[in-house]
Design a protein around this motif. Structure first.
Motif, PDB file in Angstrom:
ATOM      1  N   ALA A   1     -21.849  29.611  21.585  1.00 19.32           N
ATOM      2  CA  ALA A   1     -23.029  29.213  22.361  1.00 19.32           C
ATOM      3  C   ALA A   1     -22.718  29.060  23.847  1.00 19.32           C
ATOM      4  O   ALA A   1     -23.604  29.235  24.693  1.00 19.32           O
ATOM      5  CB  ALA A   1     -23.605  27.910  21.809  1.00 19.32           C
ATOM      6  N   ILE A   2     -21.469  28.737  24.209  1.00 22.77           N
ATOM      7  CA  ILE A   2     -21.108  28.469  25.602  1.00 22.77           C
ATOM      8  C   ILE A   2     -20.954  29.790  26.342  1.00 22.77           C
ATOM      9  O   ILE A   2     -20.145  30.643  25.952  1.00 22.77           O
ATOM     10  CB  ILE A   2     -19.801  27.660  25.679  1.00 22.77           C
ATOM     11  N   ARG A   3     -21.697  29.954  27.453  1.00 21.62           N
ATOM     12  CA  ARG A   3     -21.698  31.231  28.163  1.00 21.62           C
ATOM     13  C   ARG A   3     -21.317  31.121  29.632  1.00 21.62           C
ATOM     14  O   ARG A   3     -21.209  32.137  30.316  1.00 21.62           O
ATOM     15  CB  ARG A   3     -23.092  31.873  28.074  1.00 21.62           C
ATOM     16  N   GLU A   4     -21.156  29.910  30.155  1.00 28.29           N
ATOM     17  CA  GLU A   4     -20.794  29.784  31.571  1.00 28.29           C
ATOM     18  C   GLU A   4     -19.447  30.434  31.844  1.00 28.29           C
ATOM     19  O   GLU A   4     -18.595  30.545  30.946  1.00 28.29           O
ATOM     20  CB  GLU A   4     -20.735  28.315  31.988  1.00 28.29           C
ATOM     21  N   LYS A   5     -19.231  30.816  33.103  1.00 36.38           N
ATOM     22  CA  LYS A   5     -17.998  31.501  33.475  1.00 36.38           C
ATOM     23  C   LYS A   5     -16.937  30.536  33.995  1.00 36.38           C
ATOM     24  O   LYS A   5     -15.739  30.798  33.870  1.00 36.38           O
ATOM     25  CB  LYS A   5     -18.302  32.574  34.528  1.00 36.38           C
ATOM     26  N   GLN A   6     -17.347  29.423  34.601  1.00 36.65           N
ATOM     27  CA  GLN A   6     -16.394  28.452  35.128  1.00 36.65           C
ATOM     28  C   GLN A   6     -16.015  27.452  34.046  1.00 36.65           C
ATOM     29  O   GLN A   6     -16.868  26.963  33.305  1.00 36.65           O
ATOM     30  CB  GLN A   6     -16.990  27.724  36.342  1.00 36.65           C
ATOM     31  N   ARG A   7     -14.722  27.111  33.981  1.00 35.09           N
ATOM     32  CA  ARG A   7     -14.237  26.234  32.920  1.00 35.09           C
ATOM     33  C   ARG A   7     -14.858  24.838  33.002  1.00 35.09           C
ATOM     34  O   ARG A   7     -15.148  24.223  31.976  1.00 35.09           O
ATOM     35  CB  ARG A   7     -12.707  26.139  32.995  1.00 35.09           C
ATOM     36  N   GLY A   8     -15.061  24.317  34.211  1.00 36.00           N
ATOM     37  CA  GLY A   8     -15.677  23.004  34.354  1.00 36.00           C
ATOM     38  C   GLY A   8     -17.086  22.970  33.789  1.00 36.00           C
ATOM     39  O   GLY A   8     -17.474  22.018  33.093  1.00 36.00           O
ATOM     40  N   GLN A   9     -17.865  24.012  34.065  1.00 30.85           N
ATOM     41  CA  GLN A   9     -19.218  24.090  33.533  1.00 30.85           C
ATOM     42  C   GLN A   9     -19.201  24.226  32.011  1.00 30.85           C
ATOM     43  O   GLN A   9     -20.044  23.646  31.311  1.00 30.85           O
ATOM     44  CB  GLN A   9     -19.945  25.287  34.161  1.00 30.85           C
ATOM     45  N   GLN A  10     -18.236  24.975  31.486  1.00 29.77           N
ATOM     46  CA  GLN A  10     -18.109  25.104  30.039  1.00 29.77           C
ATOM     47  C   GLN A  10     -17.840  23.742  29.392  1.00 29.77           C
ATOM     48  O   GLN A  10     -18.412  23.413  28.340  1.00 29.77           O
ATOM     49  CB  GLN A  10     -16.977  26.071  29.700  1.00 29.77           C
TER      50      GLN A  10
END
Length: 745
Positions: A65-74
């Motif tokens: 489900a997680i699609r963000e590219k930055q690790r912090g946002q993930q």
């Protein structure tokens, strides 16, 4: 050791080319690993098989489900996803016995989950987690009494997902971008190898060789677009991103041009650009006789170009590679061209330009390199590249107007999927009061990443086909595995990996692996039977039908309307990049040409996706399918020439051999007017407009005074691109039924 190292390098290049950025491999390993870790922890804690199955599903959901590219946002999204999952579990358990209320809430949850896509990747992820965990609660039969254990199972699943994502299979935007760059190099080398086969192909093999060259060109373009999508996050600053973007675009354009020049050199007539973009297009007739020594030189230089692309910077010790590079770059100077026909000399020029693009790519990706062995030609190429680097500046793109209300795609899709899910619940209850949610799941899935009725129809067909095949596999595996728990879980992990690895390639394959894995899970839950698997096929067909009905009758977006809208957008982008490039080539101010070119590429990618229902093999309307393919191929031809014009215009401020020619602006007026005319006709079939024919572009540039030079080689190349673009736009008028009129005197 040398052979072993070479073998490893070839294997690495093959893997990089087949999976740019290793995104599919990482997704498969991460999801399967999260499930395996969850199962191991839950087994050590003493949970039973039902909870193991629930943990496997929760770990899969928390990972994909997680699609963000930055690790912090993930990390933030994953942390927010856990309370969302617990809330969904709680509501499902509370409403376990309240059938009607539970169904109403499920529909409301589906609406909110789809509507949440308007809030970006995080909204999409949280909506997906909420829906899938509610589905999980139905799958394992969650009740108030089992909630504490399920909370623990979900906590372990989310923690396992975090461990895999951030510790065991980490991915950073910079790392992904670096791997995509290597994939671009590998695919560029594969395209050069395909062009070498095209040069050698005989009459019986030419179609196969040309198909391989087309596929290589498309794969290279696909990788360039993927790199474009990761530049912002993967580079330290905007100027660095612009530099990589420029070098990738140069390499892509010169490689495509080289293929076209090879086709012309081996034929008795100049090849049409459409040949590289339209499957089944006729190969230029006749065979141009090439002398053996010329063929041998071409083969040698194409192989040298391929090795130049692949050779790592660390291998540049010594003079061997420098000698090869200097020889290829020397073809940019007329005095170094071998004695041959003009068409063959054009191929050598194309090899020289491709070598320059490779040099620029290596400088942008690997940094400064040893220049002690440079010849004057190589030194001049380096100076040109350095001057271009200094001229690169980042610009900002204007924001597009956002649609509101039911015109917003997320709102419309949310309403459609809510209606379709309601139908699926009612129909699913008639088929099975226990497993009606399968129909709802299918209805939900066919709406993901689709935007028209035709796209939903094709996706529903593919899911049904994959499900039927998966049921057959489930029958066989259930008989073989029986109740061997860990063997079944091992196969589930294998299928989960295969599901995520093949998802971008084939939706049918993904559905097959999902269904086969579900068959094994039902075996573990002791609820497996032939009737259960047949029921899954029936529920899947019902869910797909409900999705298609909702898409067709609730706020419908018909395939014709969507493809027309996207076609207009692509034509507008084509006009924008052509006008800006010609204006700059005519002496106008510098513009963000690469950004405009990539906007055109994205518009074409959207159009290609939208016309899939029209070009699908099961489409009964053959003539319409052929027309759609022809129009897309013509647009790709137009895009190639527009990109080439933009790339040449970008050289104008720094290239000493290119000068602005004000006559180009006047000569291109008709082409720009025809692009706008075709767009207007597509937008409104009743528009009283017509495209205009006329003399060739070159004839419009005749000098106004006898003492003025006509045009040089660079301007001649610009003229060829403009002429081919003008012809391709006129070609679009015929299948799109735009009237053609002769010019007024």
């Amino acid at each position: 050791m040398t052979a072993g190292g070479s073998g490893r390098a070839r294997l690495r290049d093959l893997v990089a080319a087949s999976d740019p950025g290793l995104l599919r491999l990482a997704a498969g390993l991460r999801t399967a690993g999260a499930i395996a870790l969850t199962l191991a922890v839950l087994t050590l804690l003493g949970f039973d098989v039902r909870h193991l199955v629930g943990g496997a599903i929760a770990a899969m959901v928390a990972t994909f489900a997680i699609r963000e590219k930055q690790r912090g946002q993930q990390a933030v999204t994953l942390a927010l996803g856990f309370p969302v999952a617990c809330a969904s579990l709680t509501v499902a358990a509370v409403l376990h016995q309240l059938v009607v209320t539970g169904d109403v809430f499920f529909v409301a949850l589906i609406f909110c989950a789809v509507y949440g896509r308007r809030f970006g990747d995080r909204g999409t992820a949280l909506g997906l987690i909420g829906f899938q965990v509610y589905f999980l609660s139905l799958f394992v039969g969650a009740t108030l009494a089992t909630l504490p254990e399920l909370y623990g199972v979900v906590a372990v699943a989310f923690a396992s997902s975090a461990v895999l994502r951030f510790a065991l299979v980490p991915q950073t935007p910079t790392g992904i971008l670096n791997r995509m760059r290597e994939a671009f190099r590998a695919r560029l080398a594969q395209l050069v190898a395909a062009q070498l086969d095209l040069l050698d192909a005989g009459p019986d093999d030419i179609d196969k060789a040309l198909a391989a060259a087309r596929a290589g060109t498309a794969r290279l373009h696909e990788t360039a677009m993927m790199i474009q999508g990761h530049l912002e996050e993967g580079t330290a600053d905007a100027s660095g991103a612009r530099l990589v973007q420029r070098r990738i675009a140069d390499a892509e354009i010169t490689a495509e041009r080289l293929g076209l020049l090879l086709l012309s050199a081996r034929s008795a007539e100049r090849a049409d650009t459409l040949t590289l973009h339209l499957p089944g297009a006729l190969v230029p007739g006749g065979q141009r006789p090439l002398r053996d020594e010329t063929l041998a030189t071409l083969r040698r230089d194409l192989e040298a170009l391929r090795l130049l692309v692949l050779r790592p910077t660390s291998a540049e010790i010594g003079t061997g590679l420098a000698h090869v590079r200097n020889r290829l770059l020397g073809y940019r100077d007329e005095e170094n061209l071998p004695k041959a026909s003009p068409a063959v000399q054009d191929v050598f020029r194309g090899i020289g330009e491709a070598a320059r693009a490779v040099l620029g790519l290596r400088l942008a990706l690997d940094g400064p390199q040893d220049d002690s062995d440079d010849t004057p030609s190589t030194a001049r190429s380096r100076e040109e590249l350095d001057a271009e680097d200094l001229a690169i500046d980042a610009g900002e793109e204007p924001a597009e107007e956002e649609k509101t209300g039911l015109r917003r795609p997320t709102t419309r899709a949310a309403v459609q999927v809510a209606v379709g899910s309601s139908l699926a619940i009612v129909g699913g209850e008639f088929l099975s009061s226990q497993r009606w949610y399968w129909a709802v799941l299918t209805c939900w899935i066919v709406f993901i990443n689709t935007a028209s009725t035709g796209e939903i129809l094709v996706k529903g067909y593919r899911r049904l086909l994959g499900t039927v095949l998966g049921v057959v596999a489930g029958l066989l595996l259930a008989g073989l595995v029986g109740h061997h728990t860990w063997t079944a879980f091992a196969l589930v992990l294998l299928f989960v990996f295969a599901m995520f690895y093949t998802a971008p390639l084939s939706y049918t394959l993904m559905s097959f692996f999902v269904t086969a894995a579900l068959g094994l899970l039902y075996t573990l839950l002791h609820t497996y039977s032939l009737a259960v698997l047949v029921l899954r096929v029936e529920e899947t067909a019902l869910g797909a039908a409900c999705g298609i009905i909702a898409a067709a009758f609730v706020l419908p977006v018909h395939t014709d309307r969507r493809t027309n809208d996207l076609l207009v957008t692509a034509l507008d982008r084509l006009g924008d990049v052509t006008e800006a490039a010609v204006d700059q080539l005519s002496g106008g101010p510098a513009a963000e040409l690469l950004d405009k070119a990539r906007d055109l590429d994205q518009a074409l990618a959207d159009l290609r996706a939208a016309v899939q229902p029209l070009t699908h093999p099961v489409t009964p309307m053959r003539a319409r399918r052929d027309t759609a393919r022809y129009v897309v191929a013509l647009l790709e031809t137009c895009a190639y020439h527009a990109r080439s014009l933009a790339a040449t215009a970008e050289l104008l401020p720094t290239h000493p051999s290119i000068a602005a020619d004000p006559r180009l602006r006047r000569a291109c007026r008709r082409t720009l007017r025809n692009i706008a005319t075709v767009a207007a006709r597509v937008a409104d079939e009743n528009a009283a407009v017509a495209v205009e024919t006329g003399p060739s572009i070159a004839s419009l540039l005749e000098p106004e005074t006898g003492s003025l030079a006509r045009y040089g080689r660079i301007t001649d190349r610009v003229l060829r691109h403009l002429q081919r673009l003008d012809e391709a736009v006129m070609g679009l008028a015929r299948p799109l039924k735009v009237p053609v009129e002769e010019p007024t005197p």
